[in-house]
Design a protein around this motif. Structure first.
Motif: not given
Length: 145
Positions: A64-71, A104-110, A114-120
Motif C-alpha cells: 500500500n502506498k501513501i503519497a502526499l501531493t503539493p496541493d 510513504y512517499e510525500p512530495d517535496a513541496q507537500a 500534513l506530512a506530520a499528521r499523516v505520520l501520526s
C-alpha cells in the motif's frame, strides 16, 4: 651523623603514621569492588526452533502506498482520500494477514504539517511494515533552478 639533642626528645612528634589508614582504605575499596554486581546488558530474542526443512520466505506482494501531493491531497494507492478515510484504510490493512507493506512517499513541496499528521495517523494505526520510498530523489541538497 645527626645527633639528637635532649631538648628535641622531650617534644612529642607532630606527624601521624598514615600507612595503616591507607591500608584499611584500600582493603575497603577492594571489598566494595567485589560486592558491586556485574553490569549485564541482555536483549531477549525469540529465535525460531530448528527444523530439518529449509525455510523459504515469500515476499509479501501486497503493498500500500501513501503519497502526499503539493496541493494537500492524500493518495492511498493512487486514489484520493481524506484523513478519516486514511485511518479506515490503515485499520483495514492492519487486520490483513500477512500485513501488507506500507510505503510513504510525500512530495517535496507537500505541507510539512500534513506530512506530520499523516505520520501520526500511521503511528497510531500500529503499522509494523512501514518504509519511506523515493528518498533517493532528495539525497543532494543543491539549489534547483
Amino acid at each position: 651523623m645527626a645527633f639528637a639533642s635532649p631538648r628535641e626528645a622531650v617534644l612529642p612528634l607532630g606527624e601521624m603514621n598514615t600507612t595503616p589508614l591507607i591500608d584499611v582504605m584500600l582493603v575497603l575499596l577492594v571489598m566494595l569492588i567485589f560486592t558491586i554486581p556485574v553490569a549485564t546488558n541482555s536483549l531477549d530474542v525469540d529465535l525460531p526452533a530448528p527444523t530439518d526443512k529449509p525455510v523459504t520466505l515469500q515476499p509479501n506482494p501486497i503493498k500500500n502506498k501513501i503519497a502526499l501531493t503539493p496541493d494537500g491531497s492524500i493518495l492511498w494507492n493512487g486514489t484520493q482520500t481524506d484523513r478519516a478515510g486514511l485511518r479506515a484504510s490503515l485499520k483495514a490493512a492492519r487486520e490483513l494477514y500477512p500485513e501488507p507493506e506500507l510505503q510513504y512517499e510525500p512530495d517535496a513541496q507537500a505541507s510539512y504539517d500534513l506530512a506530520a499528521r499523516v505520520l501520526s495517523d500511521i503511528k497510531a494505526s500500529g503499522a509494523t511494515k512501514f518504509g519511506f520510498v523515493g528518498n533517493d530523489r532528495y539525497r543532494s541538497f543543491e539549489k534547483q533552478n
